[in-house]
Write a protein that holds these residues in place. Structure first.
Motif: not given
Ligand code: FAD
Length: 337
Positions: A32-33, A40-41, A47, A315-316, A318, A320
């Motif tokens: 992770d960076q 975002t997670s 929910i 997207y919204r 992730g 779940t």
């Molecule tokens: C306000 C809000 C409310 C939400 N509520 C819900 C909900 O209730 N239920 C639901 O299911 N979803 C919800 N979501 C959506 C959900 O949060 C996201 O879909 C989900 O977190 C995406 O997960 P991810 O692991 O893909 O991304 P992230 O959690 O963003 O993880 C990506 C990781 O990649 C790392 N990264 C990025 N680029 C690099 C790089 N070049 N080198 C190394 N590491 C890197 C980042 O540091 C980060 O830690 C919500 C989102 C928001 C913003």
């Protein structure tokens, strides 16, 4: 011989993907960076369902509903093995101001989703009693401990540079500080930043969509369910704090919070639950959703590289979708040998 996989991005998608890979016997390195699980997670509401499932693509619902049982079991495992309780609660979601009642009820019947019609203050509400929530910051904290216990190597504060290999096989990935990461396979789970890692300069497939949330302090009143009305929700944690969200803003990689959003969310929150007027907002934050066309994630092998896999664009929903999305990508990797 044990195969090695590097997973890029330690949000919920990267964590669950890493866990499933390690359970299949792969040597897994999760990079992770920043500190893992802090993007975002962490920012999400927790929910574990689409807000109005009947509004979404079948593939979104399939990924969401097939994931639901996993979190209860994971939560129990994490409590036991890490002493951190991610607070999985089947609180149900009560939908106010239902727009298309008959359509919603028919959709639920057709898709075997439990739904109840409830009269509240002389208005009709719909209750989805099986919708659960999880305290996502704790879930991520517990997962980090659990992944280490399960032999996943975690490398934090190393930013992977865009992929530039000219052949069909990526030999290694480099970080900005000069670290070389070699593996048999690579999985991209970099959330909103995935198009940067994939070097998609002209036409990024994944676009950041900012969401802001507000938090009320521990309140005396108990919310029996997650409350939803008109693209706004209130979620109460076990200790009584209440979250209200969220906005959907196309503002690039800006993670700031705004007064306008605070006022908008406060108005929505206090209309839905007037008791909240007694309390001051305690906190406000934002996260960048990995925006994709129609909310449908991309879970596939990279079209140009034989050893790069994509698990991006959730997207919204992730949080779940993460378990089922991880299962799909891990199946693809194991099929390829
Ligand atoms: C306000 C809000 C409310 C939400 N509520 C819900 C909900 O209730 N239920 C639901 O299911 N979803 C919800 N979501 C959506 C959900 O949060 C996201 O879909 C989900 O977190 C995406 O997960 P991810 O692991 O893909 O991304 P992230 O959690 O963003 O993880 C990506 C990781 O990649 C790392 N990264 C990025 N680029 C690099 C790089 N070049 N080198 C190394 N590491 C890197 C980042 O540091 C980060 O830690 C919500 C989102 C928001 C913003």
């Amino acid at each position: 011989m044990t195969k090695k996989v590097v997973v890029i991005g330690g949000g919920i998608v990267g964590c669950v993907t890493s866990l499933f890979l390690s359970e299949k016997g792969y040597e897994v390195v999760l990079v992770d960076q920043s500190a893992m699980g802090q993007e975002t997670s962490w920012a999400a509401a927790g929910i574990l369902s689409p807000l109005l499932p009947w509004d979404y693509h079948d593939d979104v619902n399939s990924l969401c509903f097939k994931s639901t049982n996993f979190y209860y079991q994971l939560s129990e495992r994490l409590k036991k093995d890490t002493n951190i309780d991610p607070e999985w609660i089947e609180s149900g979601m009560l939908i106010h101001d239902v727009q298309e009642e008959a359509h919603a009820i028919n959709w639920c019947k057709k898709n075997h989703v439990e739904i109840q019609r409830i009269e509240k203050d002389r208005k009709t509400c719909l209750l989805l009693p099986r919708v659960a929530q999880i305290r996502n910051p704790r879930l991520l904290k517990a997962l980090k401990v659990y992944l280490v216990q399960n032999h996943v190597a975690i490398i934090e504060h190393e930013k992977i540079k865009p992929i530039k290999d000219s052949t069909h096989l990526v030999c290694n990935l480099q970080t900005e500080s000069g670290l070389n990461l070699e593996a048999d396979q690579y999985v991209i789970t970099a959330g909103a930043w995935s198009s940067y890692v994939l070097n998609e300069v002209d036409k990024p497939k994944i676009k950041p969509i900012r969401g802001q949330l507000i938090q009320y302090p521990m309140i005396q009143e108990k919310l029996l369910h997650i409350l939803y009305s008109d693209d706004f929700y209130l979620v109460q944690r076990q200790d009584g704090i209440v979250l209200g969200g969220s906005t959907t803003e196309d503002v690039g990689f800006d993670k700031g919070v705004t007064e306008d959003a605070k006022n908008y969310l406060q108005h929505k929150a206090e209309s839905l639950m007037p008791d909240l007027k007694k309390y001051n907002i305690q906190n406000q934050w934002s996260g960048l959703r990995p925006g994709s066309e129609g909310n449908v994630p991309i879970i596939e092998k990279h079209p140009n590289y034989d050893n790069v896999y994509l698990n991006i664009g959730h997207y919204r929903y992730g949080l779940t979708m993460a378990p089922q999305a991880a299962e799909r990508i891990v199946n693809l990797i194991t099929q390829d040998g």
